[in-house]
Design an enzyme around this catalytic site. Structure first.
Site, PDB file in Angstrom:
ATOM      1  N   GLU A   1      12.015  68.611 -28.313  1.00 23.13           N
ATOM      2  CA  GLU A   1      10.554  68.410 -28.384  1.00 23.13           C
ATOM      3  C   GLU A   1       9.838  69.751 -28.497  1.00 23.13           C
ATOM      4  O   GLU A   1       8.891  69.911 -29.282  1.00 23.13           O
ATOM      5  CB  GLU A   1      10.050  67.658 -27.142  1.00 23.13           C
ATOM      6  CG  GLU A   1       8.543  67.416 -27.205  1.00 23.13           C
ATOM      7  CD  GLU A   1       7.948  66.903 -25.902  1.00 23.13           C
ATOM      8  OE1 GLU A   1       8.587  66.090 -25.222  1.00 23.13           O
ATOM      9  OE2 GLU A   1       6.830  67.338 -25.579  1.00 23.13           O
TER      10      GLU A   1
ATOM     11  N   HIS B   1      11.249  62.718 -29.898  1.00 21.29           N
ATOM     12  CA  HIS B   1      10.919  64.122 -29.627  1.00 21.29           C
ATOM     13  C   HIS B   1      10.192  64.812 -30.778  1.00 21.29           C
ATOM     14  O   HIS B   1       9.631  65.875 -30.600  1.00 21.29           O
ATOM     15  CB  HIS B   1      12.198  64.930 -29.376  1.00 21.29           C
ATOM     16  CG  HIS B   1      13.051  64.398 -28.287  1.00 21.29           C
ATOM     17  ND1 HIS B   1      14.235  63.742 -28.506  1.00 21.29           N
ATOM     18  CD2 HIS B   1      12.886  64.445 -26.951  1.00 21.29           C
ATOM     19  CE1 HIS B   1      14.766  63.401 -27.345  1.00 21.29           C
ATOM     20  NE2 HIS B   1      13.974  63.802 -26.392  1.00 21.29           N
TER      21      HIS B   1
END
Ligand code: SF4
Length: 277
Positions: free
Chosen positions: A124, A72
């Site tokens: 993310e 991420h």
């Protein structure tokens, strides 16, 4: 009774790459940690723990470790902090996530108000915000309707978002800002898995979606399948399968999130084959 695995399902390039990086480091070194769970799949994280790879939440929780940054990605300051603490930082951020970092940062440099279409608070998305500090995160068209929009807007997307949400956001922005630049950063692995899940769900009377309950892309696959097949179930392991789901079914479909290894899909398929035999 037919049991079909979707044409595209399970671990993507970025996850396979990150797992490979972690396993190679775990083979060669003693103190290997990941900053947060490597991927949103509790079974995989437990397997890694059994190989000595621990999960930490902050770089200062351990001394002199090989610290692996997960798929991420993270904000740049975290990497700086980890290096300053003396960790050997190994960056397993997916290259497609890095592309979003670059795109958001470039748009901000060019004077666009950056909008990230994504899930606020997702790691993310937090990482993308770290590369475009003034970015706004938008999770729905309704959220946009409540905002006062500037004239110059640049859009990027969390890699695992749905094309439908991006289209909704873009169609709203098209008529409301003078200068709109959209960089579609949904990754191909996500698009392929979503399209294949939708196609298969249309043909099936039961759909099984495998992946972490905390995995955004798996949850999205579940929602997509549910739209076409009301008998859709999201599971993490084969233990959760229930024989009553398959009663009267002719065609069972299986799909899996991008953080689900292929061997987990095969385990679930064998378990279904046994249940319906
Ligand atoms: S889903 Fe796409 S962006 Fe995310 S890890 Fe996999 S390949 Fe990378």
């Amino acid at each position: 009774m037919e049991v079909t695995i979707a044409k595209y399902a399970g671990a993507c390039f970025g996850v396979e790459r990150a797992l490979d990086i972690v396993l190679k480091n775990a083979d060669q070194k003693n103190n290997v940690v990941t900053l947060g769970p490597l991927i949103h799949n509790p079974k995989v994280v437990a397997d890694l723990e059994s190989k000595g790879v621990r999960v930490i939440e902050k770089p200062d929780e351990v001394d002199s470790a090989t610290l692996i940054v997960r798929t991420h990605g993270v904000v740049p300051e975290i990497i700086d902090e980890a290096k300053a603490l003396g960790h050997d930082v190994v960056d397993a951020t997916c290259p497609y996530v890095k592309k979003v970092h670059l795109a958001a940062s470039k748009l901000e440099d060019e004077g666009y108000q950056v909008i990230i279409v994504g899930e606020s608070g997702h790691p993310e998305v937090d990482g993308i915000v770290g590369h475009a500090k003034g970015a706004w995160v938008v999770g729905s068209r309704v959220e946009l309707e409540q905002m006062t929009l500037p004239k110059k807007i640049g859009v990027v997307v969390q890699t695992t978002q749905s094309q439908n949400l991006l289209q909704e956001v873009v169609s709203y922005l098209c008529t409301r800002c003078e200068n709109l630049k959209v960089i579609n950063t949904i990754c191909q692995a996500t698009s392929e898995r979503q399209a294949a899940a939708k196609d298969l769900a249309l043909e099936c009377d039961c759909m099984i979606v495998i992946g972490g309950k905390n995995s955004a892309n798996t949850t999205r696959l579940y929602e997509i399948c549910l739209q076409s097949c009301s008998n859709t179930h999201h599971i993490e392991t084969s233990d959760e399968l229930r024989v009553e789901w398959f009663k009267g079914c002719n065609h069972i479909g299986i799909t899996a999130g991008a953080s689900t290894p292929q061997k987990h899909i095969q385990i679930v398929k064998s378990a279904i084959d046994n249940l319906v035999a």
